[in-house]
Design an enzyme around this catalytic site. Structure first.
Site, short mmCIF file in Angstrom:
data_model
loop_
_atom_site.label_atom_id
_atom_site.label_comp_id
_atom_site.label_asym_id
_atom_site.label_seq_id
_atom_site.Cartn_x
_atom_site.Cartn_y
_atom_site.Cartn_z
N CYS A 107 -3.64 12.20 -20.49
CA CYS A 107 -3.50 11.02 -21.38
C CYS A 107 -3.09 9.76 -20.63
O CYS A 107 -3.01 8.69 -21.23
CB CYS A 107 -2.47 11.33 -22.49
SG CYS A 107 -0.76 11.33 -21.89
N GLU B 139 1.00 -4.00 17.15
CA GLU B 139 -0.13 -4.34 18.04
C GLU B 139 -1.15 -5.14 17.24
O GLU B 139 -1.19 -5.06 16.00
CB GLU B 139 -0.79 -3.06 18.57
CG GLU B 139 -1.29 -2.16 17.43
CD GLU B 139 -1.59 -0.74 17.86
OE1 GLU B 139 -1.23 -0.36 18.99
OE2 GLU B 139 -2.18 -0.02 17.04
N VAL C 77 3.71 4.03 -1.01
CA VAL C 77 4.11 4.69 -2.27
C VAL C 77 5.62 4.96 -2.28
O VAL C 77 6.15 5.43 -3.29
CB VAL C 77 3.30 6.01 -2.47
CG1 VAL C 77 1.83 5.68 -2.72
CG2 VAL C 77 3.44 6.96 -1.30
N HIS D 255 -1.21 1.35 -4.43
CA HIS D 255 -1.60 2.76 -4.27
C HIS D 255 -0.69 3.69 -5.06
O HIS D 255 -0.62 4.87 -4.78
CB HIS D 255 -1.58 3.14 -2.78
CG HIS D 255 -2.66 2.46 -2.01
ND1 HIS D 255 -2.68 2.41 -0.63
CD2 HIS D 255 -3.77 1.79 -2.41
CE1 HIS D 255 -3.75 1.74 -0.23
NE2 HIS D 255 -4.42 1.35 -1.29
N CYS E 208 1.95 13.95 -24.20
CA CYS E 208 0.92 14.73 -24.93
C CYS E 208 1.15 16.23 -24.83
O CYS E 208 0.47 17.02 -25.48
CB CYS E 208 -0.48 14.38 -24.40
SG CYS E 208 -0.85 15.06 -22.77
N GLN F 179 0.85 -1.19 0.00
CA GLN F 179 0.00 0.00 0.00
C GLN F 179 0.88 1.25 0.00
O GLN F 179 0.38 2.35 -0.18
CB GLN F 179 -0.90 0.03 1.23
CG GLN F 179 -1.83 -1.16 1.35
CD GLN F 179 -2.53 -1.18 2.69
OE1 GLN F 179 -3.57 -0.57 2.88
NE2 GLN F 179 -1.92 -1.86 3.65
C1 BV8 Z 1 -11.53 2.37 -3.94
C2 BV8 Z 1 -2.69 7.59 -1.10
C3 BV8 Z 1 -13.07 1.67 -5.56
C4 BV8 Z 1 -1.28 7.45 -1.32
C5 BV8 Z 1 -4.13 6.13 0.10
C6 BV8 Z 1 -16.91 5.69 -0.39
C7 BV8 Z 1 -16.73 5.85 -1.74
C8 BV8 Z 1 -15.69 5.25 -2.42
C9 BV8 Z 1 -14.80 4.45 -1.76
C10 BV8 Z 1 -14.98 4.30 -0.41
C11 BV8 Z 1 -16.01 4.89 0.29
N1 BV8 Z 1 -15.91 4.55 1.60
C12 BV8 Z 1 -14.84 3.76 1.76
C13 BV8 Z 1 -14.28 3.58 0.56
C14 BV8 Z 1 -13.13 2.82 0.24
C15 BV8 Z 1 -11.91 3.65 0.54
C16 BV8 Z 1 -11.53 3.36 1.97
O1 BV8 Z 1 -11.15 2.25 2.27
N2 BV8 Z 1 -11.66 4.36 2.85
C17 BV8 Z 1 -11.35 4.10 4.25
C18 BV8 Z 1 -10.67 5.33 4.83
C19 BV8 Z 1 -12.64 3.72 4.94
N3 BV8 Z 1 -10.89 3.18 -0.37
C20 BV8 Z 1 -10.68 3.82 -1.52
O2 BV8 Z 1 -11.18 4.88 -1.80
C21 BV8 Z 1 -9.77 3.09 -2.48
N4 BV8 Z 1 -10.38 3.04 -3.76
O3 BV8 Z 1 -12.18 1.87 -3.06
O4 BV8 Z 1 -11.85 2.32 -5.28
C22 BV8 Z 1 -14.11 2.71 -5.71
C23 BV8 Z 1 -13.84 3.82 -6.50
C24 BV8 Z 1 -14.84 4.75 -6.65
C25 BV8 Z 1 -16.06 4.58 -6.01
C26 BV8 Z 1 -16.29 3.47 -5.21
C27 BV8 Z 1 -15.30 2.53 -5.05
C28 BV8 Z 1 -8.43 3.81 -2.64
C29 BV8 Z 1 -7.61 3.60 -1.41
C30 BV8 Z 1 -6.23 4.23 -1.59
C31 BV8 Z 1 -6.23 5.58 -0.97
N5 BV8 Z 1 -4.89 6.14 -0.95
N6 BV8 Z 1 -3.04 6.84 0.11
C32 BV8 Z 1 -0.56 8.17 -0.23
O5 BV8 Z 1 -0.72 9.40 -0.11
O6 BV8 Z 1 0.17 7.46 0.46
S1 BV8 Z 1 -4.53 5.19 1.46
C33 BV8 Z 1 -3.44 5.40 2.78
O7 BV8 Z 1 -3.82 4.41 3.76
C34 BV8 Z 1 -2.03 5.08 2.44
O8 BV8 Z 1 -1.82 4.75 1.09
C35 BV8 Z 1 -1.73 3.85 3.29
O9 BV8 Z 1 -0.90 3.01 2.60
C36 BV8 Z 1 -3.07 3.27 3.45
C37 BV8 Z 1 -3.25 2.23 4.53
O10 BV8 Z 1 -2.66 2.69 5.71
P1 BV8 Z 1 -1.60 1.74 6.44
O11 BV8 Z 1 -0.52 1.41 5.48
O12 BV8 Z 1 -2.31 0.58 7.06
O13 BV8 Z 1 -0.99 2.72 7.51
P2 BV8 Z 1 -1.58 3.08 8.96
O14 BV8 Z 1 -0.83 4.28 9.45
O15 BV8 Z 1 -3.07 3.10 8.92
O16 BV8 Z 1 -1.16 1.81 9.84
C38 BV8 Z 1 0.22 1.57 10.11
C39 BV8 Z 1 0.30 0.27 10.86
O17 BV8 Z 1 1.67 -0.05 11.07
C40 BV8 Z 1 -0.35 0.31 12.24
O18 BV8 Z 1 -1.14 -0.86 12.42
C41 BV8 Z 1 0.84 0.31 13.22
O19 BV8 Z 1 0.53 -0.39 14.40
C42 BV8 Z 1 1.87 -0.43 12.41
N7 BV8 Z 1 3.26 -0.06 12.75
C43 BV8 Z 1 3.74 1.17 13.05
N8 BV8 Z 1 5.07 1.09 13.27
C44 BV8 Z 1 5.44 -0.21 13.07
C45 BV8 Z 1 4.27 -0.94 12.74
N9 BV8 Z 1 4.30 -2.27 12.51
C46 BV8 Z 1 5.51 -2.90 12.61
N10 BV8 Z 1 6.66 -2.26 12.92
C47 BV8 Z 1 6.66 -0.93 13.16
N11 BV8 Z 1 7.82 -0.31 13.47
#
Ligand code: BV8
Length: 230
Positions: free
Chosen positions: A116, A199, A90, A105, A135, A88
């Site tokens: 384009c 966690e 980038v 992502h 383009c 996930q």
């Molecule tokens: C989609 C951009 C189909 C790049 C990101 C209403 C309408 C439309 C869609 C939706 C909707 N409602 C919900 C959705 C779906 C939506 C979604 O899921 N929303 C969520 C918020 C509810 N998803 C989408 O929109 C996706 N597209 O569904 O298309 C569609 C299309 C049109 C209409 C209908 C359907 C697109 C999703 C992609 C979005 N882009 N980012 C950027 O800027 O980076 S998402 C963003 O969250 C990041 O990309 C990131 O990668 C991603 C997930 O986060 P995590 O990687 O899990 O990071 P997080 O901080 O949350 O967690 C870190 C974890 O690591 C923690 O658990 C922590 O404990 C752990 N950790 C920390 N340190 C350590 C560790 N573990 C081990 N060691 C350590 N040291």
């Protein structure tokens, strides 16, 4: 031979100094997601969105792959079966560690033409007025998947999960779909699942290993390579 699919999230790059998203000091605590990571935000203020990704690209080139990225690249090289790594993230730390990954992502180090669809390696600083090399339109955007945009490789990753003997999620809170849905696909197909995180998340994984990825991932990789079994 056994195959594995591994999905990584921001947690695998946390110890390389790149922020996660949903912790108290995470990226979404400092930036309003709706202002920098949606198509509407880009339409409204492309300069702000480019600035957000320029800052993250600058942090990314200054970061280095950590022991977890390196261990996954080793697993992909030395495991006799397939190891599909989807991320996930980038950032390009998996590639710089020697792994091949599916960036669902998108990728900070790539730009895309909003007109384009042409993609090219992004300069460190991108602006909306940059001309598309294909383009010629001034419609440059980061090649990143924003909310409500379709992720890349969703079908390929779902298929890879279904043909795996083990599905592992490393460093993800499991809040964003469709990435968060792959664990359910595995569970319903009776495929073994494991999470590696700081966690426990609510992803109902069969197994879990908890602690910093730079410790837990190399230890797990050593174990599976030694046992030649998942
Ligand atoms: C989609 C951009 C189909 C790049 C990101 C209403 C309408 C439309 C869609 C939706 C909707 N409602 C919900 C959705 C779906 C939506 C979604 O899921 N929303 C969520 C918020 C509810 N998803 C989408 O929109 C996706 N597209 O569904 O298309 C569609 C299309 C049109 C209409 C209908 C359907 C697109 C999703 C992609 C979005 N882009 N980012 C950027 O800027 O980076 S998402 C963003 O969250 C990041 O990309 C990131 O990668 C991603 C997930 O986060 P995590 O990687 O899990 O990071 P997080 O901080 O949350 O967690 C870190 C974890 O690591 C923690 O658990 C922590 O404990 C752990 N950790 C920390 N340190 C350590 C560790 N573990 C081990 N060691 C350590 N040291």
């Amino acid at each position: 031979m056994q195959t594995m699919t591994i999905l990584t999230g921001a947690g695998i790059s946390a110890e390389s100094g790149l922020g996660t998203f949903r912790s108290r000091e995470g990226i979404w605590a400092r930036y309003d997601l709706a202002k920098v990571a949606t198509p509407e935000a880009f339409a409204r203020d492309p300069a702000m969105v480019h600035e957000f990704y320029n800052l993250r690209r600058d942090a990314c080139i200054k970061a280095v792959p950590n022991e977890a990225h390196i261990a996954l690249a080793r697993l992909q090289r030395e495991w006799p079966g397939d190891v599909v790594i989807a991320t996930q993230n980038v950032d390009d730390l998996h590639e710089r560690a020697g792994a091949s990954v599916l960036h669902m992502h998108g990728a900070l180090m790539r730009a895309r033409c909003a007109e384009c669809g042409h993609r090219w390696p992004a300069p460190i600083v991108t602006q909306a007025t940059d001309l598309c090399p294909h383009c010629g339109e001034a419609t440059t955007r980061p090649d990143v998947v924003w909310f409500r945009e379709y992720p890349y490789f969703d079908d390929e990753i779902s298929l890879a999960v279904r043909r795996s003997d083990l599905f592992v999620v490393i460093g993800s809170s499991g809040r964003v779909y469709p990435a968060a849905g792959y664990a359910g696909i595995a569970t319903r197909a009776k495929i073994r699942t494991m999470e590696i995180n700081m966690e426990r998340t609510d992803g109902n994984f069969e197994n879990g290993r908890y602690g910093p990825a730079t410790e837990t991932v190399p230890r797990w990789v050593d174990e599976v390579l030694r046992a030649q079994d998942v």
